[in-house]
Structure formats: structure tokens, C-alpha cells
Design a protein around this motif. Sequence first.
Motif, short mmCIF file in Angstrom:
data_model
loop_
_atom_site.label_atom_id
_atom_site.label_comp_id
_atom_site.label_asym_id
_atom_site.label_seq_id
_atom_site.Cartn_x
_atom_site.Cartn_y
_atom_site.Cartn_z
N ALA A 276 32.51 43.41 49.08
CA ALA A 276 33.83 43.55 49.72
C ALA A 276 34.76 42.42 49.28
O ALA A 276 35.94 42.64 48.99
N GLN A 277 34.22 41.21 49.20
CA GLN A 277 35.03 40.06 48.78
C GLN A 277 35.50 40.23 47.33
O GLN A 277 36.66 39.95 47.01
N LYS A 278 34.63 40.70 46.47
CA LYS A 278 34.99 40.90 45.06
C LYS A 278 36.10 41.94 44.93
O LYS A 278 37.03 41.76 44.14
N LEU A 279 36.02 42.99 45.72
CA LEU A 279 37.05 44.03 45.68
C LEU A 279 38.40 43.48 46.15
O LEU A 279 39.43 43.72 45.52
N ILE A 280 38.38 42.70 47.22
CA ILE A 280 39.61 42.09 47.72
C ILE A 280 40.20 41.15 46.68
O ILE A 280 41.40 41.22 46.38
N LEU A 281 39.38 40.28 46.10
CA LEU A 281 39.88 39.32 45.10
C LEU A 281 40.46 40.04 43.89
O LEU A 281 41.51 39.65 43.37
N ALA A 282 39.79 41.10 43.45
CA ALA A 282 40.28 41.86 42.30
C ALA A 282 41.67 42.44 42.57
O ALA A 282 42.56 42.37 41.73
N GLU A 283 41.84 42.98 43.77
CA GLU A 283 43.13 43.60 44.11
C GLU A 283 44.23 42.55 44.27
O GLU A 283 45.35 42.74 43.79
N VAL A 284 43.92 41.46 44.94
CA VAL A 284 44.91 40.40 45.13
C VAL A 284 45.31 39.83 43.77
O VAL A 284 46.48 39.58 43.49
N GLN A 285 44.33 39.63 42.90
CA GLN A 285 44.60 39.06 41.58
C GLN A 285 45.46 40.02 40.75
O GLN A 285 46.34 39.58 40.02
#
Length: 191
Positions: A180-189
Motif C-alpha cells: 500500500a505504501q509503495k502504491l501511494i508513493l508511486a502515485e504521489v511521485q
Amino acid sequence: MAGASATTKGTTNKLGALKSASKLAAVGMGVALVAGVKSSISAFQESERVTAQTNAVLKSTKNAAGVTAKGISRLATEVSRYSGIDDEAVQSGENLLLTFTKIRYETGRGNQIFTRATKIVADMSVALGQDMKSSSLQLGKALNDPIKGVTALTRAGVSFTQGQKDQIKKMQESGDLLGAQKLILAEVQTQ
């Protein structure tokens, strides 16, 4: 001889003016030197304060993030160089991220959530024109509790599709916080 006397007076006046200018320049250099020393001392004290804060947070969280004080300092310097944000401000942002104990640096490709989050916080700060503290709080909350955090990031202007929100919720509920954290970071980035 009258001409020689006038020349001597003119030379004396010029030498006097030159001495006065030299004294003023020396005083100006002295003031600048004192200001430079004060500024250096202040910068050193700020660095020491932020480093002490880093050590205190690492101790209080039992180093949940899996990073070292030296690594945090190195990362702050790296991020400062490319972002233009003062390294102490970056490290203060890192210190705030450290308080979110579910943000960690883990082995494996893309699993360095703490490092990635720090870099993204700096990018958010520059892009949104806000300080590191505000960006660290926004992203830290989202990574620590992704289900609630996605809503907060959406209010801050980061868009998630309904499919992404559902996927984040499923991941967190099934115990895949890292996913979940990786998905959030990818989208924010991306944004």
C-alpha cells in the motif's frame, strides 16, 4: 616655493583621505568577519540541535525505521543539493517522518520507503510551496495509515482512482502495508 607648498598640502590631504578610507574598509571587513563568524556558529548550533533531535527520535521509536543518524544526515545533504532546501530543514522533515513508526527502510527493490518518502516530501514542499514539516505530516500520515491517508492526500491535491483506493484498502487490510505504501508513493511521485 609657493607651488611646492601647495603640492605638499594636496599630497597630505590625499594621504589623509586614503588613511580614512583604509580605516573604514578595515572596520567594514571586521564587521563582515564578525557577522560571518556569528552566522557559522549559528549554523553549527542548528546542525547540532537537529542531530540531537534525530538521535532522540531514533531512541524513542526504538529505530523502527531501520536507519542510522549518519544515514539520515547523508540523505538530508543529498536531498538539499538537488532541492535547494536547507539540509537542516530536510533533516527536521526526516525527524518528523521517523515518528511514523510504520515508515521503514527495508531491503528489497523499492522497499526503502523512508528514503523514498524523504525525497518525495522535498519534492512536495517545492511543488506546493510549503515547508518540510507540512509535507512530512501529510505524507507521513498517509504512509502510516494508508486507508485514512489517501483521503487526506486527496484533499491536498493528489488524485487516486477508485481502483487505487480499493487496492490500497485491500492491501492494508490483508497486512500488505508495504504494498500500500509503495502504491501511494508511486502515485504521489507521478503527480
